[in-house]
Write a protein that holds these residues in place. Structure first.
Motif, PDB file in Angstrom:
ATOM      1  N   THR A 114      35.156  51.773  46.807  1.00  0.00           N
ATOM      2  CA  THR A 114      33.985  51.526  47.636  1.00  0.00           C
ATOM      3  C   THR A 114      34.406  51.512  49.102  1.00  0.00           C
ATOM      4  O   THR A 114      35.523  51.093  49.420  1.00  0.00           O
ATOM      5  CB  THR A 114      33.297  50.195  47.261  1.00  0.00           C
ATOM      6  N   PRO A 115      33.543  51.989  49.994  1.00  0.00           N
ATOM      7  CA  PRO A 115      33.915  51.966  51.414  1.00  0.00           C
ATOM      8  C   PRO A 115      33.814  50.568  52.042  1.00  0.00           C
ATOM      9  O   PRO A 115      34.402  50.318  53.075  1.00  0.00           O
ATOM     10  CB  PRO A 115      32.921  52.925  52.069  1.00  0.00           C
ATOM     11  N   TYR A 116      33.095  49.639  51.399  1.00  0.00           N
ATOM     12  CA  TYR A 116      32.817  48.348  52.020  1.00  0.00           C
ATOM     13  C   TYR A 116      33.512  47.197  51.303  1.00  0.00           C
ATOM     14  O   TYR A 116      33.435  47.074  50.082  1.00  0.00           O
ATOM     15  CB  TYR A 116      31.311  48.074  52.039  1.00  0.00           C
ATOM     16  N   PHE A 139      41.490  37.312  36.377  1.00  0.00           N
ATOM     17  CA  PHE A 139      41.965  36.673  37.598  1.00  0.00           C
ATOM     18  C   PHE A 139      43.458  36.905  37.800  1.00  0.00           C
ATOM     19  O   PHE A 139      43.991  36.635  38.862  1.00  0.00           O
ATOM     20  CB  PHE A 139      41.672  35.163  37.562  1.00  0.00           C
ATOM     21  N   ASP A 140      44.144  37.400  36.787  1.00  0.00           N
ATOM     22  CA  ASP A 140      45.590  37.633  36.829  1.00  0.00           C
ATOM     23  C   ASP A 140      45.876  39.037  37.361  1.00  0.00           C
ATOM     24  O   ASP A 140      45.714  40.022  36.651  1.00  0.00           O
ATOM     25  CB  ASP A 140      46.178  37.459  35.428  1.00  0.00           C
ATOM     26  N   ALA A 141      46.324  39.126  38.598  1.00  0.00           N
ATOM     27  CA  ALA A 141      46.593  40.432  39.224  1.00  0.00           C
ATOM     28  C   ALA A 141      47.711  41.188  38.525  1.00  0.00           C
ATOM     29  O   ALA A 141      47.803  42.409  38.640  1.00  0.00           O
ATOM     30  CB  ALA A 141      46.928  40.247  40.701  1.00  0.00           C
ATOM     31  N   GLU A 142      48.581  40.477  37.791  1.00  0.00           N
ATOM     32  CA  GLU A 142      49.697  41.117  37.090  1.00  0.00           C
ATOM     33  C   GLU A 142      49.279  41.715  35.746  1.00  0.00           C
ATOM     34  O   GLU A 142      50.025  42.499  35.167  1.00  0.00           O
ATOM     35  CB  GLU A 142      50.825  40.103  36.867  1.00  0.00           C
ATOM     36  N   GLU A 143      48.096  41.344  35.259  1.00  0.00           N
ATOM     37  CA  GLU A 143      47.603  41.863  33.978  1.00  0.00           C
ATOM     38  C   GLU A 143      47.448  43.380  34.080  1.00  0.00           C
ATOM     39  O   GLU A 143      46.794  43.889  34.988  1.00  0.00           O
ATOM     40  CB  GLU A 143      46.258  41.212  33.629  1.00  0.00           C
ATOM     41  N   LYS A 144      48.058  44.111  33.147  1.00  0.00           N
ATOM     42  CA  LYS A 144      48.026  45.580  33.180  1.00  0.00           C
ATOM     43  C   LYS A 144      46.751  46.156  32.569  1.00  0.00           C
ATOM     44  O   LYS A 144      46.290  47.204  32.989  1.00  0.00           O
ATOM     45  CB  LYS A 144      49.243  46.149  32.439  1.00  0.00           C
ATOM     46  N   ASP A 145      46.191  45.484  31.566  1.00  0.00           N
ATOM     47  CA  ASP A 145      45.043  46.019  30.836  1.00  0.00           C
ATOM     48  C   ASP A 145      43.731  45.643  31.526  1.00  0.00           C
ATOM     49  O   ASP A 145      42.911  44.899  31.000  1.00  0.00           O
ATOM     50  CB  ASP A 145      45.053  45.503  29.392  1.00  0.00           C
ATOM     51  N   GLN A 146      43.557  46.140  32.748  1.00  0.00           N
ATOM     52  CA  GLN A 146      42.323  45.902  33.491  1.00  0.00           C
ATOM     53  C   GLN A 146      42.084  47.051  34.462  1.00  0.00           C
ATOM     54  O   GLN A 146      42.981  47.800  34.791  1.00  0.00           O
ATOM     55  CB  GLN A 146      42.365  44.562  34.215  1.00  0.00           C
ATOM     56  N   ILE A 147      40.824  47.174  34.894  1.00  0.00           N
ATOM     57  CA  ILE A 147      40.500  48.234  35.841  1.00  0.00           C
ATOM     58  C   ILE A 147      41.015  47.851  37.225  1.00  0.00           C
ATOM     59  O   ILE A 147      41.432  46.719  37.459  1.00  0.00           O
ATOM     60  CB  ILE A 147      38.988  48.533  35.891  1.00  0.00           C
ATOM     61  N   ARG A 148      40.950  48.805  38.126  1.00  0.00           N
ATOM     62  CA  ARG A 148      41.392  48.574  39.495  1.00  0.00           C
ATOM     63  C   ARG A 148      40.190  48.699  40.417  1.00  0.00           C
ATOM     64  O   ARG A 148      39.372  49.605  40.263  1.00  0.00           O
ATOM     65  CB  ARG A 148      42.444  49.619  39.852  1.00  0.00           C
ATOM     66  N   LEU A 149      40.096  47.801  41.369  1.00  0.00           N
ATOM     67  CA  LEU A 149      39.070  47.844  42.408  1.00  0.00           C
ATOM     68  C   LEU A 149      39.761  47.989  43.747  1.00  0.00           C
ATOM     69  O   LEU A 149      40.793  47.368  43.981  1.00  0.00           O
ATOM     70  CB  LEU A 149      38.262  46.544  42.440  1.00  0.00           C
ATOM     71  N   SER A 150      39.191  48.801  44.636  1.00  0.00           N
ATOM     72  CA  SER A 150      39.809  48.971  45.945  1.00  0.00           C
ATOM     73  C   SER A 150      38.789  49.506  46.940  1.00  0.00           C
ATOM     74  O   SER A 150      37.835  50.178  46.566  1.00  0.00           O
ATOM     75  CB  SER A 150      40.981  49.955  45.847  1.00  0.00           C
ATOM     76  N   THR A 151      39.038  49.220  48.209  1.00  0.00           N
ATOM     77  CA  THR A 151      38.289  49.919  49.238  1.00  0.00           C
ATOM     78  C   THR A 151      38.947  51.290  49.409  1.00  0.00           C
ATOM     79  O   THR A 151      40.119  51.472  49.079  1.00  0.00           O
ATOM     80  CB  THR A 151      38.319  49.171  50.584  1.00  0.00           C
ATOM     81  N   VAL A 152      38.201  52.232  49.916  1.00  0.00           N
ATOM     82  CA  VAL A 152      38.726  53.579  50.128  1.00  0.00           C
ATOM     83  C   VAL A 152      39.941  53.522  51.057  1.00  0.00           C
ATOM     84  O   VAL A 152      40.969  54.148  50.792  1.00  0.00           O
ATOM     85  CB  VAL A 152      37.635  54.517  50.691  1.00  0.00           C
ATOM     86  N   ASP A 153      39.835  52.758  52.146  1.00  0.00           N
ATOM     87  CA  ASP A 153      40.937  52.678  53.114  1.00  0.00           C
ATOM     88  C   ASP A 153      42.218  52.176  52.469  1.00  0.00           C
ATOM     89  O   ASP A 153      43.296  52.711  52.720  1.00  0.00           O
ATOM     90  CB  ASP A 153      40.569  51.756  54.277  1.00  0.00           C
ATOM     91  N   ARG A 154      42.120  51.165  51.643  1.00  0.00           N
ATOM     92  CA  ARG A 154      43.306  50.599  51.005  1.00  0.00           C
ATOM     93  C   ARG A 154      43.874  51.553  49.959  1.00  0.00           C
ATOM     94  O   ARG A 154      45.083  51.640  49.757  1.00  0.00           O
ATOM     95  CB  ARG A 154      42.975  49.262  50.376  1.00  0.00           C
ATOM     96  N   PHE A 155      43.013  52.271  49.285  1.00  0.00           N
ATOM     97  CA  PHE A 155      43.429  53.166  48.205  1.00  0.00           C
ATOM     98  C   PHE A 155      44.183  54.376  48.714  1.00  0.00           C
ATOM     99  O   PHE A 155      45.093  54.871  48.061  1.00  0.00           O
ATOM    100  CB  PHE A 155      42.197  53.615  47.425  1.00  0.00           C
TER     101      PHE A 155
END
Length: 160
Positions: A114-116, A139-155
């Motif tokens: 997402t851009p925002y 809530f566990d950022a180390e968990e591998k079995d989850q989707i990824r969310l990011s802003t476009v800039d960070r990605f």
């Protein structure tokens, strides 16, 4: 005194259909070619989707490599900061992610961009509401079995 500069002429990330959407922007600068790896990348699948004759070249449950969706959601300001959000769009994107997982796409193969930042926080909030075993985000950022969310800039620049 000049800073050396260059333009990449080979892309290694996108399927041809998606890269074609961007080529026109660069046509006066460079003719962007697809690296052969773009034609061989495979999507890790689970369940019956892994047995498909396509073997991961196609996204299960989606007929085309490019999927556009129109909605009537209204963009508003986030509760915090100056960022924008769209609640209807967030609900739609979360539902699409659950649909893809139900079709056999592994969670870690899904990235929502997402851009925002406000929209990112809304998506995260909506995904974390689900406390069942089929949740897509924890809530566990180390968990591998989850989707990824990011802003476009960070990605940009990251390996997905």
């Amino acid at each position: 005194w000049a800073v050396p500069q260059g333009v990449l002429s080979i892309q290694r990330r996108m399927r041809k259909d998606i890269a074609d959407l961007t080529r026109g922007y660069y046509k006066d600068i460079v003719e962007i070619q697809d690296h052969p790896v773009c034609h061989t990348k495979r999507l890790p699948l689970v369940g019956s989707a892994a047995l498909s004759h396509q073997r991961g070249r196609e996204v299960p449950g989606v007929q085309s490599h490019i999927f556009f969706c129109t909605h009537n959601g209204k963009r508003t300001k986030a509760d915090v900061g100056l960022s924008s959000i769209n609640k209807e769009e967030a609900d739609l994107v979360v539902a699409l992610a659950y649909y893809l997982v139900s079709c056999g796409v592994k969670r870690e193969s899904i990235c929502i961009l997402t851009p925002y930042k406000g929209q990112l926080m809304l998506l995260r909030k909506n995904l974390l509401k689900n406390k069942t075993n089929n949740r897509l985000l924890t809530f566990d950022a180390e968990e591998k079995d989850q989707i990824r969310l990011s802003t476009v800039d960070r990605f940009q620049g990251d390996e997905a």
